[in-house]
Scaffold this motif. Sequence first.
Motif, PDB file in Angstrom:
ATOM      1  N   HIS A  18       0.835  -1.205   0.000  1.00 37.00           N
ATOM      2  CA  HIS A  18       0.000   0.000   0.000  1.00 37.00           C
ATOM      3  C   HIS A  18       0.869   1.254   0.000  1.00 37.00           C
ATOM      4  O   HIS A  18       2.076   1.189   0.264  1.00 37.00           O
ATOM      5  N   SER A  19       0.264   2.392  -0.276  1.00 32.58           N
ATOM      6  CA  SER A  19       0.976   3.658  -0.205  1.00 32.58           C
ATOM      7  C   SER A  19       1.520   3.857   1.206  1.00 32.58           C
ATOM      8  O   SER A  19       0.791   3.744   2.187  1.00 32.58           O
ATOM      9  N   GLY A  20       2.821   4.103   1.306  1.00 27.67           N
ATOM     10  CA  GLY A  20       3.450   4.241   2.612  1.00 27.67           C
ATOM     11  C   GLY A  20       3.943   2.946   3.221  1.00 27.67           C
ATOM     12  O   GLY A  20       4.419   2.935   4.362  1.00 27.67           O
ATOM     13  N   ALA A  21       3.859   1.848   2.457  1.00 27.29           N
ATOM     14  CA  ALA A  21       4.279   0.542   2.986  1.00 27.29           C
ATOM     15  C   ALA A  21       5.789   0.422   3.125  1.00 27.29           C
ATOM     16  O   ALA A  21       6.277  -0.429   3.867  1.00 27.29           O
ATOM     17  N   GLY A  22       6.538   1.250   2.379  1.00 21.02           N
ATOM     18  CA  GLY A  22       7.995   1.200   2.470  1.00 21.02           C
ATOM     19  C   GLY A  22       8.706   0.920   1.159  1.00 21.02           C
ATOM     20  O   GLY A  22       9.933   0.778   1.134  1.00 21.02           O
ATOM     21  N   LYS A  23       7.960   0.858   0.045  1.00 26.77           N
ATOM     22  CA  LYS A  23       8.575   0.519  -1.246  1.00 26.77           C
ATOM     23  C   LYS A  23       9.644   1.543  -1.641  1.00 26.77           C
ATOM     24  O   LYS A  23      10.762   1.176  -2.008  1.00 26.77           O
ATOM     25  N   SER A  24       9.284   2.833  -1.593  1.00 29.25           N
ATOM     26  CA  SER A  24      10.233   3.870  -2.009  1.00 29.25           C
ATOM     27  C   SER A  24      11.441   3.915  -1.088  1.00 29.25           C
ATOM     28  O   SER A  24      12.573   4.108  -1.546  1.00 29.25           O
ATOM     29  N   THR A  25      11.211   3.710   0.196  1.00 35.30           N
ATOM     30  CA  THR A  25      12.333   3.690   1.145  1.00 35.30           C
ATOM     31  C   THR A  25      13.287   2.555   0.819  1.00 35.30           C
ATOM     32  O   THR A  25      14.513   2.726   0.838  1.00 35.30           O
ATOM     33  N   LEU A  26      12.752   1.394   0.494  1.00 32.10           N
ATOM     34  CA  LEU A  26      13.599   0.247   0.167  1.00 32.10           C
ATOM     35  C   LEU A  26      14.486   0.564  -1.041  1.00 32.10           C
ATOM     36  O   LEU A  26      15.694   0.282  -1.035  1.00 32.10           O
ATOM     37  N   LEU A  27      13.902   1.177  -2.076  1.00 30.07           N
ATOM     38  CA  LEU A  27      14.693   1.545  -3.255  1.00 30.07           C
ATOM     39  C   LEU A  27      15.747   2.590  -2.901  1.00 30.07           C
ATOM     40  O   LEU A  27      16.886   2.527  -3.388  1.00 30.07           O
ATOM     41  N   LYS A  28      15.384   3.546  -2.063  1.00 31.35           N
ATOM     42  CA  LYS A  28      16.337   4.596  -1.669  1.00 31.35           C
ATOM     43  C   LYS A  28      17.516   4.028  -0.898  1.00 31.35           C
ATOM     44  O   LYS A  28      18.640   4.532  -1.005  1.00 31.35           O
ATOM     45  N   LEU A  29      17.277   2.977  -0.118  1.00 29.94           N
ATOM     46  CA  LEU A  29      18.381   2.347   0.611  1.00 29.94           C
ATOM     47  C   LEU A  29      19.354   1.679  -0.356  1.00 29.94           C
ATOM     48  O   LEU A  29      20.574   1.707  -0.134  1.00 29.94           O
ATOM     49  N   ILE A  30      18.837   1.070  -1.414  1.00 35.20           N
ATOM     50  CA  ILE A  30      19.715   0.430  -2.400  1.00 35.20           C
ATOM     51  C   ILE A  30      20.553   1.474  -3.127  1.00 35.20           C
ATOM     52  O   ILE A  30      21.729   1.245  -3.430  1.00 35.20           O
TER      53      ILE A  30
END
Length: 226
Positions: A36-48
């Motif tokens: 869902h929106s805010g689930a952490g997808k973008s954060t995971l990509l930013k960490l990579i």
Amino acid sequence: MIEFDRVSKRYPGGQEALQQVTFEQPAGELTFLTGHSGAGKSTLLKLIMLIERPTGGKVYVQGDDLNTIGKRGIPYLRRRIGMVHQNHQLLFDRSVFDNVALPLIIAGYGPDEIGRRVRAALDKVGLLNKEKLNPIVLSGGELQRVGIARAVVNKPPLLLADEPTGNLDPELSAEIMDIFKDFARVGVAVLIATHDMSLIARYPHRLLSLSEGRLITDRPEAVHGA
């Protein structure tokens, strides 16, 4: 290729974007990342990409512990990672050729090598005959393919895509997915963040699903998947 070992990310104010996330993605695998929106997808990509750093755990890319990479090493890491955005992030005052060439110019390649690599990348996405055009005259699907060509022109072993089909109809989405599958077949690890469950249903590849920052699903690729 990618390894997350009990990775957590807490933002200032206490928001837990990721909590104890663990998974591995090998070379040559196409994987969907959803939630869902805010689930952490973008954060995971930013960490990579080392746009963000974890508050706990470790992220590895090609065996390198990203916690050990300092500010000077970040550009070298990013040259090993292609990034495809939903909104393309192209320069509309430059030609298609110049947009795709930009990562090579930054990396210091000479004109002959730039020309060879850019045309090979454009040929891969079916846009070799559009290299002199301004992106403003291209369709949405063509713009996304230019973005993919720019992402892979450095021949990275890892390709990340953030909602790459979000603005496209099903037919154009299928064309973009075919391109991603071609890269996976030649050994590139492809990680696609998307909330489009109909797309995921059509392509039964490995699925990582996040909820409230936790990895709740790790479904392997279907044996007879697309």
